[in-house]
Design an enzyme around this catalytic site. Structure first.
Site, PDB file in Angstrom:
ATOM      1  N   GLY A 243      36.914  73.415  65.002  1.00 54.27           N
ATOM      2  CA  GLY A 243      38.038  72.559  65.365  1.00 54.27           C
ATOM      3  C   GLY A 243      39.327  72.925  64.654  1.00 54.27           C
ATOM      4  N   ASN A 244      39.235  73.706  63.586  1.00 53.50           N
ATOM      5  CA  ASN A 244      40.420  74.115  62.852  1.00 53.50           C
ATOM      6  C   ASN A 244      41.057  75.299  63.585  1.00 53.50           C
ATOM      7  OD1 ASN A 244      42.152  75.423  60.796  1.00 53.50           O
ATOM      8  ND2 ASN A 244      41.318  73.817  59.484  1.00 53.50           N
ATOM      9  N   GLN A 245      42.339  75.230  63.775  1.00 49.56           N
ATOM     10  CA  GLN A 245      43.066  76.240  64.554  1.00 49.56           C
ATOM     11  C   GLN A 245      43.666  77.356  63.697  1.00 49.56           C
ATOM     12  OE1 GLN A 245      43.242  76.021  68.096  1.00 49.56           O
ATOM     13  NE2 GLN A 245      41.601  74.611  67.525  1.00 49.56           N
TER      14      GLN A 245
ATOM     15  N   THR B 144      46.505  73.279  59.960  1.00 53.43           N
ATOM     16  CA  THR B 144      45.877  73.851  61.154  1.00 53.43           C
ATOM     17  C   THR B 144      44.652  73.049  61.577  1.00 53.43           C
ATOM     18  OG1 THR B 144      44.624  75.393  59.772  1.00 53.43           O
ATOM     19  CG2 THR B 144      46.715  76.186  60.696  1.00 53.43           C
TER      20      THR B 144
END
Length: 158
Positions: free
Chosen positions: A37-39, A135
């Site tokens: 889920g972290n971009q 992020t």
């Protein structure tokens, strides 16, 4: 208490990206920004205008090629889950050895908690610091603003 991930850098590292602490997924994988889920990786490589190789060690190689290092504010921490406001106990990393051995010219802060700790503890008094939106997936609603901040932060190394 959890132990954070090891510092990623080499003697040519000029930009250091600082987060707060690894997520539970990152700790299990022993990889920075392993939470799907972290971009981070998407944002970083888009800002650098290079394709994301997807494979972790190739990602790290690209960071080295761009003279970018990774570390976190916290060396040790206890936290429920992976959310930054749930830290209970923390120990700050000692940045003095890194700063003595690498030609760090700029610090990029990934997220609010890391930013608060850097300011509170005056961790980089003689370096320019750029604060970017996290992020984390929690900031996906601000993706345009976040992307712009990261592009500005990384503009001089593209």
């Amino acid at each position: 208490m959890n132990l954070g991930l090891p510092l990623f850098y080499d003697e040519q590292t000029k930009v250091l990206i600082i987060g707060s602490a690894p997520s539970e997924q990152s700790l299990r994988a022993q990889q920075y920004y392993a939470n799907k889920g972290n971009q981070f990786w998407r944002v970083l490589f888009q800002a650098l205008d290079v394709p994301d190789p997807q494979e972790y060690h190739q990602r790290l190689s690209l960071l080295k090629a761009h003279q970018i290092g990774l570390w976190d504010v916290y060396e040790r921490f206890s936290r429920k889950g992976s959310i930054d406001h749930q830290f209970q106990e923390t120990t700050i990393n000692d940045f003095s050895q890194l700063l003595a051995h690498a030609p760090i010219k700029k610090i990029i802060i990934n997220g609010k908690k890391a930013s608060e700790e850097v300011q509170k503890h005056h961790l980089f008094p003689n370096l320019p610091i750029i604060h970017c939106l996290s992020t984390s997936g929690a900031n996906n609603g601000r993706s345009i603003e976040r992307m712009h901040q990261w592009q500005v932060a990384l503009a001089d190394i593209v």
